[in-house]
Write a protein that holds these residues in place. Sequence first.
Motif, PDB file in Angstrom:
ATOM      1  N   SER A 139       0.790  -1.233   0.039  1.00  0.00           N
ATOM      2  CA  SER A 139      -0.195   0.187  -0.008  1.00  0.00           C
ATOM      3  C   SER A 139       0.891   1.323   0.128  1.00  0.00           C
ATOM      4  O   SER A 139       0.396   2.289  -0.653  1.00  0.00           O
ATOM      5  N   LEU A 144       1.308   7.870  -6.715  1.00  0.00           N
ATOM      6  CA  LEU A 144       0.403   8.572  -7.471  1.00  0.00           C
ATOM      7  C   LEU A 144       0.819   9.997  -7.950  1.00  0.00           C
ATOM      8  O   LEU A 144       1.270  10.726  -7.177  1.00  0.00           O
ATOM      9  N   GLY A 158      -0.151   5.812 -11.819  1.00  0.00           N
ATOM     10  CA  GLY A 158       0.528   5.293 -10.449  1.00  0.00           C
ATOM     11  C   GLY A 158       1.489   4.248 -10.850  1.00  0.00           C
ATOM     12  O   GLY A 158       1.433   3.716 -11.986  1.00  0.00           O
ATOM     13  N   PHE A 173      -8.872   2.279  -4.483  1.00  0.00           N
ATOM     14  CA  PHE A 173      -8.594   3.614  -4.294  1.00  0.00           C
ATOM     15  C   PHE A 173      -9.710   4.220  -3.353  1.00  0.00           C
ATOM     16  O   PHE A 173     -10.679   3.765  -3.149  1.00  0.00           O
ATOM     17  N   ASP A 174      -9.322   5.300  -2.781  1.00  0.00           N
ATOM     18  CA  ASP A 174     -10.399   6.375  -2.205  1.00  0.00           C
ATOM     19  C   ASP A 174     -10.509   7.593  -2.771  1.00  0.00           C
ATOM     20  O   ASP A 174      -9.388   8.153  -3.304  1.00  0.00           O
ATOM     21  N   PRO A 209     -15.039   4.227  -6.204  1.00  0.00           N
ATOM     22  CA  PRO A 209     -14.170   4.104  -5.352  1.00  0.00           C
ATOM     23  C   PRO A 209     -14.634   3.238  -4.139  1.00  0.00           C
ATOM     24  O   PRO A 209     -15.737   3.046  -3.746  1.00  0.00           O
ATOM     25  N   VAL A 228      -5.297   6.172 -13.915  1.00  0.00           N
ATOM     26  CA  VAL A 228      -6.263   6.091 -13.443  1.00  0.00           C
ATOM     27  C   VAL A 228      -7.364   7.305 -13.906  1.00  0.00           C
ATOM     28  O   VAL A 228      -6.689   8.634 -13.695  1.00  0.00           O
ATOM     29  N   LEU A 240      -7.477  12.121  -4.951  1.00  0.00           N
ATOM     30  CA  LEU A 240      -7.636  10.383  -5.220  1.00  0.00           C
ATOM     31  C   LEU A 240      -6.100   9.883  -4.195  1.00  0.00           C
ATOM     32  O   LEU A 240      -5.154  10.599  -4.200  1.00  0.00           O
ATOM     33  N   SER A 241      -6.494   8.759  -3.564  1.00  0.00           N
ATOM     34  CA  SER A 241      -5.417   8.074  -2.797  1.00  0.00           C
ATOM     35  C   SER A 241      -5.708   6.608  -2.934  1.00  0.00           C
ATOM     36  O   SER A 241      -6.751   6.024  -3.344  1.00  0.00           O
ATOM     37  N   VAL A 242      -4.585   5.799  -2.460  1.00  0.00           N
ATOM     38  CA  VAL A 242      -4.553   4.368  -2.357  1.00  0.00           C
ATOM     39  C   VAL A 242      -5.009   4.048  -1.184  1.00  0.00           C
ATOM     40  O   VAL A 242      -4.476   4.333   0.138  1.00  0.00           O
ATOM     41  N   THR A 243      -6.284   3.293  -0.830  1.00  0.00           N
ATOM     42  CA  THR A 243      -6.635   2.898   0.519  1.00  0.00           C
ATOM     43  C   THR A 243      -5.856   1.352   0.930  1.00  0.00           C
ATOM     44  O   THR A 243      -5.376   1.457   2.055  1.00  0.00           O
TER      45      THR A 243
END
Length: 249
Positions: A139, A144, A158, A173-174, A209, A228, A240-243
């Motif tokens: 994670s 990004l 990414g 993604f969140d 998401p 993305v 945008l972020s990676v959960t």
Amino acid sequence: MSNDVTSATPSASAGTDPPGEDGTPSLPWLRRAALRVRDAAAGSWVITLLLLADLVTVLGAGAVWLALGGDPVVVGATAAALLAFATAMLPLIARRGPDGQPPLWPPFVLVVIPLAVLAVGLPSWGTWAVLESRPVDVSHDVDLDVTAPLVDGDTVTGSLHTDDREPRLTLVFDVAPHDPAAPVCVPGTELTVTSRTGAGKDQVRTGAPGTEFVFALGRGAGDVELSVLLHAEQGCEVDLSVTSAYLDD
């Protein structure tokens, strides 16, 4: 009137072994096991089978160890030492003691070596297999290239570099409002994620998401690149972020 005094040497108690050559008592259970092995190994064909078992076990364990990434020098030295030790027992087996009996410990050593290799190797291999089957959390390794805020039609790149070469990547993604005071428009947001590298190049996944995006990377993919594409309502500005992201097979 005189009394005759006689002295007697105490005899060994029943069920105990006489002292060894160094004067220390032998371990009863170990000696009994060695006696059983010696009696069972009365014959050249049995010794041949024991030596063959040593050869197969040591070389097989060495091959597995090497295939799992062991140092060739360490693997070779360990296997050679065990085989040399087993081979050194063969001349001793042919000898006879003062009582005419074959020696006690050389046949026992030929049995102990493969058992010891299996006793150490099988749990080690099992532990390795369990650890290898667990997903690898990457994670924090996904970068990004984001210029916030994002709006409808923006594309984010990414990238991921990892030494864990598992063949499948799963990402979540969140999306969050860039301005917490702005109207909430996240529920209408959708992402299109495309793999740009490796055996799974040009795989496309679309979802909201929080969706798990799964990509088949193929074996040995250490560098992964994704794009993305954001689909959002007009006027929405989001981050945008990676959960989560993990590799598995």
